[in-house]
Design an enzyme around this catalytic site. Structure first.
Site, short mmCIF file in Angstrom:
data_model
loop_
_atom_site.label_atom_id
_atom_site.label_comp_id
_atom_site.label_asym_id
_atom_site.label_seq_id
_atom_site.Cartn_x
_atom_site.Cartn_y
_atom_site.Cartn_z
N ARG A 129 -15.13 -5.81 0.37
CA ARG A 129 -14.80 -4.83 1.34
C ARG A 129 -13.75 -3.44 1.41
O ARG A 129 -13.01 -3.70 0.90
CB ARG A 129 -13.95 -5.95 2.15
CG ARG A 129 -13.12 -5.60 3.81
CD ARG A 129 -11.16 -5.40 2.96
NE ARG A 129 -10.86 -4.93 4.31
CZ ARG A 129 -9.64 -4.27 4.17
NH1 ARG A 129 -9.14 -3.91 3.24
NH2 ARG A 129 -8.75 -4.05 5.27
N ILE A 130 -13.84 -2.79 2.31
CA ILE A 130 -13.17 -1.37 2.43
C ILE A 130 -12.20 -1.73 3.32
O ILE A 130 -12.84 -1.67 4.65
CB ILE A 130 -14.57 -0.66 2.17
CG1 ILE A 130 -15.06 -0.14 0.98
CG2 ILE A 130 -13.96 1.46 2.26
CD1 ILE A 130 -16.27 0.44 1.17
N GLY A 131 -11.64 -1.38 3.56
CA GLY A 131 -10.11 -1.24 4.16
C GLY A 131 -10.49 0.74 5.12
O GLY A 131 -10.93 1.73 4.99
N ASP A 132 -9.34 0.58 5.79
CA ASP A 132 -8.58 2.25 6.06
C ASP A 132 -8.18 2.82 5.33
O ASP A 132 -8.91 4.18 5.57
CB ASP A 132 -7.54 2.30 6.86
CG ASP A 132 -6.37 1.59 7.41
OD1 ASP A 132 -6.17 0.51 5.89
OD2 ASP A 132 -5.51 2.07 6.97
N GLY B 83 -6.58 -2.34 7.94
CA GLY B 83 -7.30 -1.58 7.39
C GLY B 83 -7.95 -1.88 9.52
O GLY B 83 -8.23 -0.44 9.28
N THR C 245 0.92 -1.50 -0.23
CA THR C 245 -0.14 -0.12 0.31
C THR C 245 1.12 1.26 -0.04
O THR C 245 1.52 1.20 0.97
CB THR C 245 -0.68 -0.43 1.37
OG1 THR C 245 -1.97 -1.26 0.97
CG2 THR C 245 -1.42 1.00 0.81
N THR D 174 -0.60 2.68 7.28
CA THR D 174 -1.07 0.78 6.55
C THR D 174 -0.76 -0.23 7.09
O THR D 174 -0.15 0.35 8.18
CB THR D 174 0.76 0.86 4.88
OG1 THR D 174 0.61 -0.36 4.86
CG2 THR D 174 1.67 1.41 6.14
N GLY D 175 -1.34 -0.97 6.92
CA GLY D 175 -1.91 -1.77 8.09
C GLY D 175 -2.58 -2.64 7.86
O GLY D 175 -3.68 -2.77 6.74
N1 ASP Z 1 -4.59 -0.94 5.21
C1 ASP Z 1 -4.78 -1.57 3.82
C2 ASP Z 1 -5.95 -2.19 4.26
O1 ASP Z 1 -5.84 -2.15 4.56
C3 ASP Z 1 -3.50 -2.69 3.86
C4 ASP Z 1 -2.59 -2.39 3.31
O2 ASP Z 1 -1.98 -0.87 4.24
O3 ASP Z 1 -1.03 -3.43 3.64
O4 ASP Z 1 -6.50 -1.71 3.40
#
Ligand code: ASP
Length: 350
Positions: free
Chosen positions: A240-243, A266, A212, A263-264
Site C-alpha cells: 500500500r502506498i499513501g499520500d 492518505g 508522520t 498528514t492523515g
Molecule cells: N498520510 C500518511 C499515510 O496515509 C499517514 C499519516 O499521515 O499519518 O500514509
C-alpha cells in the site's frame, strides 16, 4: 534602422527567461520579501489528542519538534536553502523513534515496515519521491536524490533500494525500524482485525498512530520547499502506498503560491489531490493560504481525516487539522516561534 535595433533589443530583454533585469536574475525566487523573510513549519502527524498522552510523552515529543525546528531556523536564518532546511529537519525526525517515519515507522499487515517520502522544490517544480522502501535509513534524502539524480519523480520498492545502493545512502537492517510503541499498536490492530468487530477491507481506523512528519520552508531567496516522510498507516496492506510520496496529494510546492505538507488518511488526500488543491485555490480563485487550507479541511475532507501545514510565498504560515490533535511547530524571521501539541488552533469540522 537604429529604432528597429532598439525594438529588437527591448523584445529580447523582456522575453528572455534568463536575462538579468536591473541586476536581479529572473531565474531565482520571485516571492515578495525576497532577501529578508524566512518561515518554517513542521508537523509531527495528525491524529490523537495530546490529552491522551502522558505529560512526559508530550514534553518529549515537543522537545524533539523544537530540536528539528531549531535546525531549520539555523539553516534559514543564515541564508540557507529551503530544500536543505526541509531535508535536515525531516532527517532529524526520521531518526527519532517517537515519530512514524524512519526509526519509529509503523508495522504493516505483514509485520514489516514500508516507508514513503517525497520532497518538492517550489522554484523549479522539481520533485522526487520513494515508496515502499524497507532498508533506507532516511527516505527523505533518497527522495531528494531521485529529484536531483534521475529524470524520474517516484521510485518504489526494490528499484528504489537498488538506486539507494548506487547512491551510497545509509542502509539499515529491517529490524532497525522496530520500536515497542509501533509493535504495540500493530498487535492491538491485529487483535481487532481478528475479532468480531472486523474492519471492512478498504476502511481504515480513524485513530491511527500519529507521527508522520512534514516540513515546509520559505528561504531568504524567496524559494519554497516542502517534504513529507512516513511509515504509513498501522496494519496497511503490504504494498500500500499513501499520500506522502504522491506529489500533489501529500506534498506540493510552487513559488507562485505556497508549499504544503499533509498528514492523515492518505487515501483521502490522494482522492482529493489536497496539497495541489491548496495551491490551485490560491492560483485560480485568488484566495488566501488560510482560506484554501480551511476549505480543504472543512469542506473537501471528512472529519478526522487529518491535517495540513503550509506557507505562502509571502511567508504566512497555516496549520490546521480536523482530527483531535496535531503536533506542530513554526517559526519565522519576524520572531514567531511556537511548538504545539494540543487542540487549540485546530480546524475541526462541525
Ligand atoms: N498520510 C500518511 C499515510 O496515509 C499517514 C499519516 O499521515 O499519518 O500514509
Amino acid at each position: 534602422m537604429g529604432n528597429r535595433y532598439f525594438g529588437f533589443l527591448l523584445i529580447f530583454v523582456f522575453t528572455s527567461p534568463s536575462v538579468c533585469l536591473w541586476g536581479q536574475s529572473t531565474e531565482a525566487g520571485g516571492a515578495a520579501g525576497k532577501g529578508e523573510k524566512f518561515s518554517i513549519v513542521i508537523h509531527g502527524g495528525a491524529g490523537s489528542s495530546a490529552a491522551n498522552a502522558s505529560p512526559e510523552q508530550v514534553k518529549k515529543r515537543k522537545a524533539s519538534l523544537k530540536k528539528a525546528l531549531d535546525r531549520g531556523v539555523e539553516i534559514l536564518s543564515s541564508g540557507g536553502a529551503a530544500l536543505d532546511a526541509v531535508e535536515s529537519v525531516l532527517r532529524i525526525l526520521e531518526d527519532d523513534p517517537q515519530f512514524n517515519a524512519g526509526k519509529g515507522a509503523v508495522f504493516n499487515a505483514a509485520g514489516d515496515h514500508e516507508l514513503d517520502a517525497s520532497i518538492m522544490d517550489g522554484r523549479t517544480q522539481a520533485c522526487g519521491a520513494v515508496a515502499g522502501v524497507k532498508i533506507v535509513k532516511n527516505p527523505i534524502s533518497l527522495a531528494r536524490l531521485v529529484m536531483s539524480e534521475t529524470r524520474h519523480v517516484l521510485l518504489a520498492g526494490p528499484g528504489a533500494e537498488e538506486f539507494a545502493k548506487e547512491q551510497g545512502v545509509e542502509l539499515v537492517p529491517t529490524d532497525y525500524f522496530d520500536t515497542i510503541g509501533a509493535k504495540k499498536s500493530w498487535e492491538r490492530y491485529k487483535l481487532k482485525m481478528s475479532g468480531l468487530n472486523k474492519i471492512k477491507d478498504g476502511k481504515v481506523e480513524s485513530s491511527w498512530k500519529m507521527g508522520t512528519v512534514g516540513c515546509v520552508a520559505l528561504d531568504r531567496q524567496g524559494d519554497l520547499a516542502a517534504g513529507t516522510t512516513t511509515g504509513g498507516m498501522t496494519y496497511k496492506k503490504f504494498g500500500r502506498i499513501g499520500d506522502s510520496p504522491i506529489v500533489g496529494a501529500g506534498t506540493y510546492a510552487d513559488n507562485a503560491t505556497c508549499g504544503v505538507s499533509a498528514t492523515g488518511i492518505g487515501e483521502q488526500y490522494i482522492r482529493n489531490a489536497v496539497a495541489y488543491d491548496v495551491s490551485a485555490q490560491m492560483k485560480y480563485k485568488g484566495v488566501t493560504l488560510q482560506a484554501a487550507v480551511d476549505d480543504n479541511l472543512r469542506r473537501r475532507l471528512n472529519k478526522n481525516d487529518g491535517g495540513l501545514i503550509a506557507i505562502d510565498k509571502d511567508g504566512n504560515i497555516a496549520m490546521g487539522f480536523n482530527t483531535a490533535g496535531m503536533a506542530r511547530a513554526a517559526a519565522d524571521s519576524e520572531g514567531r516561534y511556537e511548538v504545539i501539541w494540543g487542540d487549540a488552533v485546530g480546524n475541526r469540522r462541525q
